[in-house]
Write a protein that holds these residues in place. Structure first.
Motif, PDB file in Angstrom:
ATOM      1  N   ALA A   1       0.826  -1.210   0.000  1.00  5.92           N
ATOM      2  CA  ALA A   1       0.000   0.000   0.000  1.00  5.92           C
ATOM      3  C   ALA A   1       0.858   1.256   0.000  1.00  5.92           C
ATOM      4  O   ALA A   1       0.406   2.322  -0.414  1.00  5.92           O
ATOM      5  CB  ALA A   1      -0.931  -0.006   1.209  1.00  5.92           C
ATOM      6  N   ASN A   2       2.099   1.151   0.468  1.00  6.24           N
ATOM      7  CA  ASN A   2       2.998   2.305   0.434  1.00  6.24           C
ATOM      8  C   ASN A   2       3.368   2.670  -0.998  1.00  6.24           C
ATOM      9  O   ASN A   2       3.571   3.843  -1.315  1.00  6.24           O
ATOM     10  CB  ASN A   2       4.279   2.004   1.228  1.00  6.24           C
ATOM     11  CG  ASN A   2       4.020   1.917   2.712  1.00  6.24           C
ATOM     12  OD1 ASN A   2       3.095   2.541   3.232  1.00  6.24           O
ATOM     13  ND2 ASN A   2       4.824   1.137   3.416  1.00  6.24           N
ATOM     14  N   ILE A   3       3.463   1.663  -1.857  1.00  9.82           N
ATOM     15  CA  ILE A   3       3.820   1.893  -3.255  1.00  9.82           C
ATOM     16  C   ILE A   3       2.592   2.251  -4.086  1.00  9.82           C
ATOM     17  O   ILE A   3       2.624   3.140  -4.925  1.00  9.82           O
ATOM     18  CB  ILE A   3       4.521   0.645  -3.837  1.00  9.82           C
ATOM     19  CG1 ILE A   3       5.824   0.381  -3.083  1.00  9.82           C
ATOM     20  CG2 ILE A   3       4.785   0.815  -5.332  1.00  9.82           C
ATOM     21  CD1 ILE A   3       6.504  -0.907  -3.455  1.00  9.82           C
TER      22      ILE A   3
ATOM     23  N   ILE B   1      -6.302   0.717  -5.299  1.00 10.93           N
ATOM     24  CA  ILE B   1      -6.512  -0.186  -6.435  1.00 10.93           C
ATOM     25  C   ILE B   1      -8.016  -0.370  -6.616  1.00 10.93           C
ATOM     26  O   ILE B   1      -8.738  -0.671  -5.666  1.00 10.93           O
ATOM     27  CB  ILE B   1      -5.840  -1.556  -6.207  1.00 10.93           C
ATOM     28  CG1 ILE B   1      -4.334  -1.397  -5.965  1.00 10.93           C
ATOM     29  CG2 ILE B   1      -6.080  -2.462  -7.418  1.00 10.93           C
ATOM     30  CD1 ILE B   1      -3.625  -2.700  -5.634  1.00 10.93           C
ATOM     31  N   ILE B   2      -8.486  -0.181  -7.849  1.00 11.30           N
ATOM     32  CA  ILE B   2      -9.902  -0.295  -8.184  1.00 11.30           C
ATOM     33  C   ILE B   2     -10.060  -1.325  -9.294  1.00 11.30           C
ATOM     34  O   ILE B   2      -9.289  -1.322 -10.270  1.00 11.30           O
ATOM     35  CB  ILE B   2     -10.465   1.064  -8.653  1.00 11.30           C
ATOM     36  CG1 ILE B   2     -10.324   2.115  -7.545  1.00 11.30           C
ATOM     37  CG2 ILE B   2     -11.919   0.939  -9.104  1.00 11.30           C
ATOM     38  CD1 ILE B   2     -10.514   3.536  -8.024  1.00 11.30           C
ATOM     39  N   LYS B   3     -11.051  -2.207  -9.161  1.00 14.00           N
ATOM     40  CA  LYS B   3     -11.302  -3.196 -10.212  1.00 14.00           C
ATOM     41  C   LYS B   3     -12.035  -2.520 -11.366  1.00 14.00           C
ATOM     42  O   LYS B   3     -13.123  -1.970 -11.191  1.00 14.00           O
ATOM     43  CB  LYS B   3     -12.115  -4.367  -9.660  1.00 14.00           C
ATOM     44  CG  LYS B   3     -12.274  -5.512 -10.672  1.00 14.00           C
ATOM     45  CD  LYS B   3     -12.707  -6.812 -10.016  1.00 14.00           C
ATOM     46  CE  LYS B   3     -14.139  -6.733  -9.548  1.00 14.00           C
ATOM     47  NZ  LYS B   3     -14.627  -8.051  -9.080  1.00 14.00           N
ATOM     48  N   LEU B   4     -11.429  -2.561 -12.539  1.00 15.77           N
ATOM     49  CA  LEU B   4     -11.979  -1.870 -13.700  1.00 15.77           C
ATOM     50  C   LEU B   4     -13.308  -2.458 -14.157  1.00 15.77           C
ATOM     51  O   LEU B   4     -14.163  -1.741 -14.670  1.00 15.77           O
ATOM     52  CB  LEU B   4     -10.962  -1.916 -14.852  1.00 15.77           C
ATOM     53  CG  LEU B   4     -11.288  -1.117 -16.107  1.00 15.77           C
ATOM     54  CD1 LEU B   4     -11.389   0.369 -15.797  1.00 15.77           C
ATOM     55  CD2 LEU B   4     -10.240  -1.361 -17.182  1.00 15.77           C
ATOM     56  N   ASP B   5     -13.506  -3.754 -13.948  1.00 12.97           N
ATOM     57  CA  ASP B   5     -14.702  -4.433 -14.442  1.00 12.97           C
ATOM     58  C   ASP B   5     -15.990  -3.849 -13.874  1.00 12.97           C
ATOM     59  O   ASP B   5     -17.003  -3.762 -14.572  1.00 12.97           O
ATOM     60  CB  ASP B   5     -14.636  -5.924 -14.102  1.00 12.97           C
ATOM     61  CG  ASP B   5     -13.340  -6.558 -14.583  1.00 12.97           C
ATOM     62  OD1 ASP B   5     -13.380  -7.366 -15.515  1.00 12.97           O
ATOM     63  OD2 ASP B   5     -12.281  -6.235 -14.021  1.00 12.97           O
ATOM     64  N   ASP B   6     -15.965  -3.454 -12.591  1.00 12.20           N
ATOM     65  CA  ASP B   6     -17.193  -2.936 -11.971  1.00 12.20           C
ATOM     66  C   ASP B   6     -16.945  -1.721 -11.070  1.00 12.20           C
ATOM     67  O   ASP B   6     -17.849  -1.271 -10.362  1.00 12.20           O
ATOM     68  CB  ASP B   6     -17.889  -4.032 -11.166  1.00 12.20           C
ATOM     69  CG  ASP B   6     -16.987  -4.597 -10.058  1.00 12.20           C
ATOM     70  OD1 ASP B   6     -15.891  -4.060  -9.827  1.00 12.20           O
ATOM     71  OD2 ASP B   6     -17.400  -5.591  -9.430  1.00 12.20           O
TER      72      ASP B   6
ATOM     73  N   ILE C   1     -10.642  -2.384  -4.450  1.00 13.22           N
ATOM     74  CA  ILE C   1      -9.837  -3.508  -3.978  1.00 13.22           C
ATOM     75  C   ILE C   1      -8.975  -3.056  -2.799  1.00 13.22           C
ATOM     76  O   ILE C   1      -8.821  -3.760  -1.820  1.00 13.22           O
ATOM     77  CB  ILE C   1      -8.931  -4.055  -5.108  1.00 13.22           C
ATOM     78  CG1 ILE C   1      -9.787  -4.592  -6.259  1.00 13.22           C
ATOM     79  CG2 ILE C   1      -7.988  -5.136  -4.567  1.00 13.22           C
ATOM     80  CD1 ILE C   1      -8.992  -5.024  -7.472  1.00 13.22           C
ATOM     81  N   ARG C   2      -8.421  -1.844  -2.914  1.00 13.53           N
ATOM     82  CA  ARG C   2      -7.592  -1.288  -1.842  1.00 13.53           C
ATOM     83  C   ARG C   2      -7.825   0.218  -1.772  1.00 13.53           C
ATOM     84  O   ARG C   2      -7.870   0.893  -2.793  1.00 13.53           O
ATOM     85  CB  ARG C   2      -6.112  -1.558  -2.109  1.00 13.53           C
ATOM     86  CG  ARG C   2      -5.165  -0.919  -1.102  1.00 13.53           C
ATOM     87  CD  ARG C   2      -3.709  -1.010  -1.552  1.00 13.53           C
ATOM     88  NE  ARG C   2      -3.254  -2.400  -1.560  1.00 13.53           N
ATOM     89  CZ  ARG C   2      -2.113  -2.804  -2.127  1.00 13.53           C
ATOM     90  NH1 ARG C   2      -1.334  -1.920  -2.737  1.00 13.53           N
ATOM     91  NH2 ARG C   2      -1.759  -4.077  -2.091  1.00 13.53           N
ATOM     92  N   GLY C   3      -7.959   0.745  -0.561  1.00 18.52           N
ATOM     93  CA  GLY C   3      -8.150   2.181  -0.375  1.00 18.52           C
ATOM     94  C   GLY C   3      -9.351   2.465   0.501  1.00 18.52           C
ATOM     95  O   GLY C   3     -10.264   1.646   0.598  1.00 18.52           O
ATOM     96  N   ASN C   4      -9.352   3.624   1.123  1.00 23.84           N
ATOM     97  CA  ASN C   4     -10.439   4.027   2.015  1.00 23.84           C
ATOM     98  C   ASN C   4     -11.033   5.344   1.557  1.00 23.84           C
ATOM     99  O   ASN C   4     -10.307   6.290   1.233  1.00 23.84           O
ATOM    100  CB  ASN C   4      -9.926   4.169   3.453  1.00 23.84           C
ATOM    101  CG  ASN C   4      -9.408   2.862   4.008  1.00 23.84           C
ATOM    102  OD1 ASN C   4     -10.102   1.856   3.969  1.00 23.84           O
ATOM    103  ND2 ASN C   4      -8.176   2.870   4.501  1.00 23.84           N
ATOM    104  N   LYS C   5     -12.361   5.405   1.537  1.00 19.97           N
ATOM    105  CA  LYS C   5     -13.032   6.639   1.140  1.00 19.97           C
ATOM    106  C   LYS C   5     -12.932   7.681   2.241  1.00 19.97           C
ATOM    107  O   LYS C   5     -12.908   7.364   3.426  1.00 19.97           O
ATOM    108  CB  LYS C   5     -14.504   6.373   0.821  1.00 19.97           C
ATOM    109  CG  LYS C   5     -14.720   5.612  -0.473  1.00 19.97           C
ATOM    110  CD  LYS C   5     -16.189   5.590  -0.847  1.00 19.97           C
ATOM    111  CE  LYS C   5     -16.398   4.938  -2.200  1.00 19.97           C
ATOM    112  NZ  LYS C   5     -17.809   4.998  -2.640  1.00 19.97           N
TER     113      LYS C   5
END
Length: 203
Positions: free
Chosen positions: A127-129, A133-138, A142-146
């Motif tokens: 996560a530092n790098i 990450i968001i899945k393009l299909d929908d 995948i990773r991250g906080n709103k």
């Protein structure tokens, strides 16, 4: 023929708005024997991508990679990125895991939209790098906080995109060595698109 008078400015937001205005209900992107979306749908999906990236804490000028084979959501993601003032970093689907990691670090990518089939190639990235990450299909996260509290003020940034803002960093395939990134502004790309009409008319 679409001209600067039609567009108002050489930006991706202007070119998409022009297409929606003139061809909104017509098919824009699709797969052979697969999903097809109209210009209206393309616009709405691109807005969803812009809002999602803002809600995940990204700011104007942040780099967002796309790592996938062709699909309608690829185009929606690209417009969503550049129309919100972010910088798109498209990655060739045949880039190796090492090449992807090198480019992410070199471009200082903050987020990536990746197809489900290729997501496994990112499993070793911390996560530092790569914080988001968001899945393009929908467009699921995948990773991250709103950060919902900050979203509303940031969503307006897409209207501030200018012709000379960097829209995309394109990395070469590295056939003569290591991949090299080329920075292109909105005007660089959109002006070329407009001029292509003098070579082959598109109605």
């Amino acid at each position: 023929m679409q001209t600067l008078e039609d567009l108002g400015s050489y930006t991706f937001s202007a070119i998409l708005a022009n297409s929606v205005r003139k061809f909104g209900k017509r098919n824009a992107l699709g797969l052979v024997d697969g999903e097809v979306i109209t210009y209206n749908e393309l616009y709405n999906r691109s807005l969803s991508v812009s809002e999602l990236l803002h809600s995940l804490g990204l700011l104007k000028g942040d780099k967002v990679a796309i790592y996938s084979t062709s699909m309608p959501n690829w185009g929606a993601a690209y417009f969503g990125i550049v129309n919100a003032g972010f910088i798109a970093v498209p990655l060739l689907p045949d880039f190796s895991k090492v090449e992807v990691e090198t480019i992410i670090a070199h471009a200082e990518v903050k987020a990536m939209l990746v197809s489900e089939k290729m997501a496994s190639r990112l499993s070793s990235l911390s996560a530092n790098i790569l914080p988001v990450i968001i899945k393009l299909d929908d467009f699921s996260i995948i990773r991250g906080n709103k950060t919902e509290a900050k979203t509303s003020s940031r969503e307006k940034e897409h209207v501030l995109v200018q012709e000379d803002d960097i829209a995309s960093i394109i990395y070469t395939s590295g056939t003569t060595g290591r991949s090299k990134g080329v920075m292109l502004t909105h005007k660089n790309i959109v002006f070329n698109e407009v001029q292509c009409q003098t070579v082959h008319r598109v109605h």
